[in-house]
Scaffold this motif. Structure first.
Motif, PDB file in Angstrom:
ATOM      1  N   ALA A 227       0.821  -1.192   0.054  1.00 58.03           N
ATOM      2  CA  ALA A 227      -0.201  -0.066  -0.071  1.00 58.03           C
ATOM      3  C   ALA A 227       0.927   1.231   0.087  1.00 58.03           C
ATOM      4  CB  ALA A 227      -0.917   0.028   1.163  1.00 58.03           C
ATOM      5  N   PRO A 231      -1.746   5.640  -1.556  1.00 59.33           N
ATOM      6  CA  PRO A 231      -2.457   6.482  -2.521  1.00 59.33           C
ATOM      7  C   PRO A 231      -3.700   5.706  -3.299  1.00 59.33           C
ATOM      8  CG  PRO A 231      -0.279   5.587  -3.193  1.00 59.33           C
ATOM      9  CD  PRO A 231      -0.385   5.341  -1.756  1.00 59.33           C
ATOM     10  N   ASP A 247       1.859  -2.673   4.313  1.00 53.66           N
ATOM     11  CA  ASP A 247       3.307  -2.325   3.726  1.00 53.66           C
ATOM     12  C   ASP A 247       4.341  -2.865   4.487  1.00 53.66           C
ATOM     13  OD1 ASP A 247       4.133  -0.283   1.139  1.00 53.66           O
ATOM     14  OD2 ASP A 247       5.748  -0.928   2.377  1.00 53.66           O
ATOM     15  N   ASP A 275       4.810  -8.962   5.802  1.00 54.68           N
ATOM     16  CA  ASP A 275       5.358  -9.255   4.404  1.00 54.68           C
ATOM     17  C   ASP A 275       3.978  -9.450   3.626  1.00 54.68           C
ATOM     18  OD1 ASP A 275       7.109 -10.262   2.292  1.00 54.68           O
ATOM     19  OD2 ASP A 275       5.860 -12.046   2.454  1.00 54.68           O
ATOM     20  N   PRO A 339       5.585  -3.746  -9.220  1.00 53.56           N
ATOM     21  CA  PRO A 339       5.678  -4.395 -10.212  1.00 53.56           C
ATOM     22  C   PRO A 339       6.847  -5.500 -10.496  1.00 53.56           C
ATOM     23  CG  PRO A 339       5.429  -2.056 -10.459  1.00 53.56           C
ATOM     24  CD  PRO A 339       5.579  -2.266  -8.843  1.00 53.56           C
ATOM     25  N   PHE A 345       4.143 -13.302  -5.861  1.00 55.96           N
ATOM     26  CA  PHE A 345       3.280 -13.341  -4.631  1.00 55.96           C
ATOM     27  C   PHE A 345       2.014 -14.074  -4.842  1.00 55.96           C
ATOM     28  CE2 PHE A 345       6.340 -10.327  -3.304  1.00 55.96           C
ATOM     29  CZ  PHE A 345       6.260 -10.223  -1.893  1.00 55.96           C
TER      30      PHE A 345
END
Ligand SMILES: C[S@@+](CC[C@H](N)C(=O)[O-])C[C@H]1O[C@@H](n2cnc3c(N)ncnc32)[C@H](O)[C@@H]1O
Length: 438
Positions: A227, A231, A247, A275, A339, A345
């Protein structure tokens, strides 16, 4: 006219005649400015008005020609008929006059002057540059010009090559201005505070943040795996969504918490610092165990408020009310903006709703085939043709989740990050077979 700053342009001027202050009336000046005979003769320099004041207060109409010989006979006849006198006048076009591009074009070596290094991303009061190597010998000069020419900028930094790969934090050096890196930045009608040296922020993602938030509706529950300082999370909550924002960077988490409070969405956003893989494995259970508040009912219109007041005053029984909306226990959207590695994940979703992971919670009661969440996963590809990019991304996603993605798949080109590298967002509904895999 030379493009160099500080150059003097010396056009002749017309002093309205006779030359006493009281007689150089606005009417007379207006007559000259509007005269067809002088139309192509008036000064035409950007940002320079064609009427000036002489030191004695006289109104001066400025012309474009340096010599009387350059005026047309028609113009000269007209001036004569008006008893007008031509006198020289100097305009100083100094540092304040020229734009940063024009100044840098003028002071940088010729071979560097064609491309402009004055472009920057604004992050609050910071101008963030990414100068090519050939401009580095002039970096302080470039920084100073940008500082001088942009009133909202107090700090100018240049991105250095080194990057913290885990938290995507850029190393940067100060080029000009104050060494103050804690910014307050507005995006999507929300305020974000953060230390630009400690957390990830990219103002160029503004449009992308908006695009995704636009797709959410107020009923959604959004889980944001990476996160940052919020935003996606905070504007989504402003819309009414319930949000779980995570985060791993403790500094991002610190500012995320601050921004949640500052934007008054504490009831709707829960922040965590874990994580991403652990977050994915546990977030469905957490929302089940501790659901998010229901969507706030729409505000009453003026006439409805009036009606309510009337009901209270009279002994009339109140009009029947809709039953309160249930608390929200189902995640509907997942955002994964990391990205470089987000696709890696995705295997964490295998069996995430199965009893092995969910225990005795009855998750299949709320997540059926059509109500599994949409996943919005960001990634890079070196395939620049759209068809090949789609094949490449889809293949990597399917490999990671161990199943084809077939439902509501969408691919969106976010931006080109390098000549041979594009950033995409792939959206798809989490396949049932993946969520409930044993
Ligand atoms: C590209 S930034 C995106 C931030 C924000 N969502 C945005 O759109 O600006 C990725 C974020 O992921 C965080 N991050 C990196 N590795 C992580 C991990 N393993 N688990 C959770 N967050 C992680 C970083 O700290 C960073 O804030």
């Amino acid at each position: 006219m030379s493009r160099e700053f500080g150059t003097e342009v010396v056009p002749p001027i017309h002093r309205v005649h006779p030359c006493t202050r009281s007689q150089s009336s606005p009417e007379k000046t207006g007559a000259l400015l509007g005269a067809p005979a002088l139309r192509r003769t008036l000064i035409d320099v950007p940002k320079v008005k064609n009427v000036a004041r002489a030191s004695d207060g006289q109104r001066l109409v400025l012309f474009r020609f340096p010599e009387q010989a350059d005026f047309s006979p028609e113009a000269l006849d007209f001036l004569k008929a008006q008893s007008a006198e031509l006198v020289p006048f100097t305009i100083n076009l100094d540092y304040d006059y020229w734009t940063s591009d024009e100044i840098l074009h003028s002071v940088l070596p010729v071979e560097l002057a064609d491309r402009s290094p004055s472009g920057f991303a604004a992050v609050g009061h910071i101008a963030h540059l990414n100068l090519n190597a050939e401009y580095l010998p002039y970096k302080r000069l470039i920084g100073q010009v940008i500082l001088d020419k942009n009133p909202s900028i107090r700090t100018v930094v240049n991105k250095l090559d080194t990057i913290d790969t885990q938290f995507r934090v850029f190393k940067m050096e100060l080029l000009a201005g104050e060494p103050d890196y804690v910014v307050e930045h507005s995006e999507s009608a929300c305020r974000f505070k953060f230390d630009f040296t400690e957390v990830y922020w990219n103002s160029r993602l503004h449009t992308e943040h908006g695009r995704l938030i636009e797709q959410f509706n107020a009923q959604d529950v959004v889980a944001d795996v990476f996160a940052g300082v919020g935003p996606f999370a905070i504007p989504a909550a402003k819309k009414g969504c319930g949000v779980l924002a995570n985060d791993l960077n403790p500094n991002s988490h610190k500012y995320l918490v601050h921004n949640i409070e500052d934007n008054k969405v504490t009831k709707l956003v829960r922040a965590s610092c874990e994580d991403g893989r652990d977050f994915i494995r546990t977030v469905f259970n957490r929302v089940w165990d501790d659901p998010l508040p229901p969507v706030a009912p729409p505000k009453l219109s003026k006439s409805q408020q009036k009606e309510k007041r009337r009901e209270r005053k009279t002994s009339r029984p109140p009009s029947p009310q809709a039953p309160p909306a249930p608390r929200r226990k189902r995640i509907t959207q997942l955002v994964m903006n990391l990205p470089d590695t987000a696709i890696l994940f995705l295997d964490a979703f295998r069996g995430v709703l199965s009893p092995d992971n969910a225990g005795d919670r009855d998750l299949c009661g709320v997540y059926d085939r059509s109500s599994l969440p949409m996943i919005h996963c960001y990634c890079f590809t070196r395939e620049l043709e759209p068809d090949k990019a789609e094949t490449d991304i889809r293949q990597r996603v399917e490999e990671q989740i161990g199943h084809p993605i077939a439902h509501e798949v969408g691919l969106h080109l976010v931006r080109s990050v390098a000549p041979n590298k594009d950033m995409y967002c792939i959206s798809f509904r989490l396949p049932y077979e993946v969520a409930y895999a044993c």
